[in-house]
Design a protein around this motif. Sequence first.
Motif, PDB file in Angstrom:
ATOM      1  N   ALA A  68     -27.857  11.143 -31.333  1.00 38.99           N
ATOM      2  CA  ALA A  68     -28.596  10.985 -30.278  1.00 38.99           C
ATOM      3  C   ALA A  68     -28.881   9.475 -29.750  1.00 38.99           C
ATOM      4  CB  ALA A  68     -30.200  11.590 -30.793  1.00 38.99           C
ATOM      5  N   GLY A  69     -28.292   8.792 -30.863  1.00 43.68           N
ATOM      6  CA  GLY A  69     -28.553   7.337 -30.251  1.00 43.68           C
ATOM      7  C   GLY A  69     -29.852   6.695 -30.696  1.00 43.68           C
ATOM      8  N   ARG A  70     -30.835   7.511 -30.954  1.00 42.85           N
ATOM      9  CA  ARG A  70     -31.979   7.044 -31.655  1.00 42.85           C
ATOM     10  C   ARG A  70     -31.699   6.087 -32.867  1.00 42.85           C
ATOM     11  NH1 ARG A  70     -35.558   9.475 -35.236  1.00 42.85           N
ATOM     12  NH2 ARG A  70     -33.909  11.157 -35.666  1.00 42.85           N
ATOM     13  N   ILE A  71     -32.649   5.136 -32.828  1.00 45.48           N
ATOM     14  CA  ILE A  71     -32.748   4.003 -33.713  1.00 45.48           C
ATOM     15  C   ILE A  71     -33.623   4.069 -34.901  1.00 45.48           C
ATOM     16  CG2 ILE A  71     -32.541   1.600 -34.301  1.00 45.48           C
ATOM     17  CD1 ILE A  71     -31.577   1.373 -31.368  1.00 45.48           C
ATOM     18  N   SER A  72     -33.465   4.390 -36.117  1.00 43.39           N
ATOM     19  CA  SER A  72     -34.244   4.117 -37.046  1.00 43.39           C
ATOM     20  C   SER A  72     -34.638   2.680 -37.784  1.00 43.39           C
ATOM     21  CB  SER A  72     -34.184   5.230 -38.120  1.00 43.39           C
ATOM     22  OG  SER A  72     -34.249   6.418 -37.789  1.00 43.39           O
ATOM     23  N   TYR A  73     -35.695   2.483 -37.973  1.00 40.67           N
ATOM     24  CA  TYR A  73     -35.979   0.963 -38.784  1.00 40.67           C
ATOM     25  C   TYR A  73     -36.877   1.563 -39.977  1.00 40.67           C
ATOM     26  CZ  TYR A  73     -34.746  -1.096 -34.323  1.00 40.67           C
ATOM     27  OH  TYR A  73     -34.218  -1.299 -33.248  1.00 40.67           O
ATOM     28  N   ALA A  74     -36.726   0.533 -41.006  1.00 38.12           N
ATOM     29  CA  ALA A  74     -37.662   0.402 -42.147  1.00 38.12           C
ATOM     30  C   ALA A  74     -39.011   0.236 -41.582  1.00 38.12           C
ATOM     31  CB  ALA A  74     -37.408  -0.499 -43.202  1.00 38.12           C
ATOM     32  N   ASP A  75     -40.226   0.570 -42.181  1.00 38.28           N
ATOM     33  CA  ASP A  75     -41.462   0.397 -41.554  1.00 38.28           C
ATOM     34  C   ASP A  75     -41.689  -1.107 -41.910  1.00 38.28           C
ATOM     35  OD1 ASP A  75     -42.820   3.365 -43.116  1.00 38.28           O
ATOM     36  OD2 ASP A  75     -41.817   2.922 -41.240  1.00 38.28           O
ATOM     37  N   SER A  76     -41.141  -1.652 -42.685  1.00 34.99           N
ATOM     38  CA  SER A  76     -41.634  -3.245 -42.880  1.00 34.99           C
ATOM     39  C   SER A  76     -40.986  -4.031 -41.687  1.00 34.99           C
ATOM     40  CB  SER A  76     -41.050  -3.641 -44.143  1.00 34.99           C
ATOM     41  OG  SER A  76     -39.521  -3.452 -44.331  1.00 34.99           O
ATOM     42  N   VAL A  77     -39.987  -3.710 -41.049  1.00 29.39           N
ATOM     43  CA  VAL A  77     -39.432  -4.422 -39.685  1.00 29.39           C
ATOM     44  C   VAL A  77     -39.483  -3.812 -38.457  1.00 29.39           C
ATOM     45  CG1 VAL A  77     -37.517  -5.094 -41.536  1.00 29.39           C
ATOM     46  CG2 VAL A  77     -37.141  -3.309 -39.697  1.00 29.39           C
ATOM     47  N   LYS A  78     -40.315  -2.685 -38.192  1.00 25.30           N
ATOM     48  CA  LYS A  78     -40.459  -2.128 -37.156  1.00 25.30           C
ATOM     49  C   LYS A  78     -41.373  -3.179 -36.046  1.00 25.30           C
ATOM     50  CE  LYS A  78     -40.390   2.778 -38.138  1.00 25.30           C
ATOM     51  NZ  LYS A  78     -41.326   3.997 -38.665  1.00 25.30           N
ATOM     52  N   GLY A  79     -41.094  -3.049 -34.916  1.00 22.63           N
ATOM     53  CA  GLY A  79     -41.697  -4.034 -34.024  1.00 22.63           C
ATOM     54  C   GLY A  79     -41.258  -5.447 -34.161  1.00 22.63           C
ATOM     55  N   ARG A  80     -40.344  -5.828 -35.001  1.00 19.83           N
ATOM     56  CA  ARG A  80     -39.962  -7.165 -35.081  1.00 19.83           C
ATOM     57  C   ARG A  80     -38.181  -7.276 -35.194  1.00 19.83           C
ATOM     58  NH1 ARG A  80     -40.684  -9.935 -39.889  1.00 19.83           N
ATOM     59  NH2 ARG A  80     -40.477  -7.949 -41.455  1.00 19.83           N
ATOM     60  N   PHE A  81     -37.880  -6.397 -35.633  1.00 16.40           N
ATOM     61  CA  PHE A  81     -36.329  -6.443 -35.706  1.00 16.40           C
ATOM     62  C   PHE A  81     -35.770  -5.426 -34.434  1.00 16.40           C
ATOM     63  CE2 PHE A  81     -35.690  -7.565 -40.182  1.00 16.40           C
ATOM     64  CZ  PHE A  81     -36.225  -8.577 -40.151  1.00 16.40           C
ATOM     65  N   ALA A  82     -34.576  -5.539 -34.145  1.00 14.36           N
ATOM     66  CA  ALA A  82     -33.897  -4.925 -32.983  1.00 14.36           C
ATOM     67  C   ALA A  82     -32.506  -4.831 -33.288  1.00 14.36           C
ATOM     68  CB  ALA A  82     -34.262  -5.127 -31.597  1.00 14.36           C
ATOM     69  N   TYR A  83     -32.136  -3.537 -33.274  1.00 16.29           N
ATOM     70  CA  TYR A  83     -30.714  -3.077 -33.514  1.00 16.29           C
ATOM     71  C   TYR A  83     -30.199  -2.798 -32.160  1.00 16.29           C
ATOM     72  CZ  TYR A  83     -26.999   0.092 -35.246  1.00 16.29           C
ATOM     73  OH  TYR A  83     -25.669   0.622 -35.601  1.00 16.29           O
ATOM     74  N   SER A  84     -28.902  -3.255 -32.063  1.00 13.42           N
ATOM     75  CA  SER A  84     -28.127  -3.004 -30.636  1.00 13.42           C
ATOM     76  C   SER A  84     -26.528  -3.016 -30.952  1.00 13.42           C
ATOM     77  CB  SER A  84     -28.472  -3.971 -29.908  1.00 13.42           C
ATOM     78  OG  SER A  84     -28.077  -5.330 -30.102  1.00 13.42           O
ATOM     79  N   ARG A  85     -25.828  -2.445 -30.136  1.00 14.04           N
ATOM     80  CA  ARG A  85     -24.466  -2.463 -30.203  1.00 14.04           C
ATOM     81  C   ARG A  85     -23.793  -2.953 -29.237  1.00 14.04           C
ATOM     82  NH1 ARG A  85     -23.043   4.151 -30.790  1.00 14.04           N
ATOM     83  NH2 ARG A  85     -23.747   4.415 -28.549  1.00 14.04           N
ATOM     84  N   ASP A  86     -22.513  -3.438 -29.294  1.00 15.34           N
ATOM     85  CA  ASP A  86     -21.875  -3.900 -28.255  1.00 15.34           C
ATOM     86  C   ASP A  86     -20.346  -3.211 -28.542  1.00 15.34           C
ATOM     87  OD1 ASP A  86     -19.965  -5.055 -26.173  1.00 15.34           O
ATOM     88  OD2 ASP A  86     -20.902  -6.685 -26.216  1.00 15.34           O
ATOM     89  N   THR A  87     -20.035  -1.851 -27.850  1.00 13.37           N
ATOM     90  CA  THR A  87     -18.969  -1.221 -28.051  1.00 13.37           C
ATOM     91  C   THR A  87     -17.738  -1.965 -27.622  1.00 13.37           C
ATOM     92  OG1 THR A  87     -19.439   0.260 -26.232  1.00 13.37           O
ATOM     93  CG2 THR A  87     -20.210   0.976 -28.168  1.00 13.37           C
ATOM     94  N   ALA A  88     -17.796  -2.559 -26.496  1.00 11.46           N
ATOM     95  CA  ALA A  88     -16.736  -3.366 -25.935  1.00 11.46           C
ATOM     96  C   ALA A  88     -16.124  -4.399 -27.029  1.00 11.46           C
ATOM     97  CB  ALA A  88     -17.011  -3.925 -24.586  1.00 11.46           C
ATOM     98  N   LYS A  89     -17.280  -4.874 -27.552  1.00  7.14           N
ATOM     99  CA  LYS A  89     -16.883  -5.997 -28.590  1.00  7.14           C
ATOM    100  C   LYS A  89     -16.740  -5.614 -29.988  1.00  7.14           C
ATOM    101  CE  LYS A  89     -19.231 -10.075 -25.907  1.00  7.14           C
ATOM    102  NZ  LYS A  89     -20.111 -10.854 -26.042  1.00  7.14           N
ATOM    103  N   GLY A  90     -17.285  -4.458 -30.021  1.00  4.37           N
ATOM    104  CA  GLY A  90     -16.852  -3.815 -31.607  1.00  4.37           C
ATOM    105  C   GLY A  90     -17.876  -4.541 -32.525  1.00  4.37           C
ATOM    106  N   THR A  91     -19.339  -4.731 -31.908  1.00  9.34           N
ATOM    107  CA  THR A  91     -20.078  -5.490 -32.768  1.00  9.34           C
ATOM    108  C   THR A  91     -21.591  -4.773 -32.656  1.00  9.34           C
ATOM    109  OG1 THR A  91     -21.105  -6.793 -31.068  1.00  9.34           O
ATOM    110  CG2 THR A  91     -19.360  -7.743 -32.705  1.00  9.34           C
ATOM    111  N   VAL A  92     -22.213  -4.834 -33.781  1.00 10.95           N
ATOM    112  CA  VAL A  92     -23.482  -4.322 -34.149  1.00 10.95           C
ATOM    113  C   VAL A  92     -24.372  -5.500 -34.498  1.00 10.95           C
ATOM    114  CG1 VAL A  92     -25.057  -3.138 -35.406  1.00 10.95           C
ATOM    115  CG2 VAL A  92     -22.700  -1.885 -34.673  1.00 10.95           C
ATOM    116  N   ASN A  93     -25.451  -5.683 -33.869  1.00 11.97           N
ATOM    117  CA  ASN A  93     -26.386  -6.617 -33.744  1.00 11.97           C
ATOM    118  C   ASN A  93     -27.676  -6.525 -34.251  1.00 11.97           C
ATOM    119  OD1 ASN A  93     -24.313  -8.639 -32.588  1.00 11.97           O
ATOM    120  ND2 ASN A  93     -24.821  -7.385 -30.802  1.00 11.97           N
TER     121      ASN A  93
END
Length: 125
Positions: A54-79
């Motif tokens: 689904a592309g939904r992102i899950s976070y640990a409660d301790s980092v919600k609102g502070r951390f952001a997960y993203s991906r760049d499929t063209a570069k083959g990276t996850v940030n």
Amino acid sequence: VQLQASGGGLVQAGGSLRLSCSAPGRTRSPWTVAWFRQTPGMDRTFVAAMHRSAGRISYADSVKGRFAYSRDTAKGTVNLQMNYLKPEDTAVYYCAASPSVISSSLASETAYAYWGQGTQVTVSS
């Protein structure tokens, strides 16, 4: 499968860091790339991951609102953009990948077959 995490460092509390995981060919379904972290003497704990279907992102409660997960499929990276860092965020951060990770196992260390070498994040108070 080789994963390479980078971007760690020393930062003051309240600061930001951006971690990157090189995972060429592994940033699309059916692969899941997750972030975990580990402090000395403790097990690795889940930080964030994207659900493969689904592309939904899950976070640990301790980092919600502070951390952001993203991906760049063209570069083959996850940030992982880490903002408002706290001393308790200090850890070695790992990226991990595996194909066909089901949603209920997203946060489980044992669901991932491949691990990067880790990058140290130190947050000073």
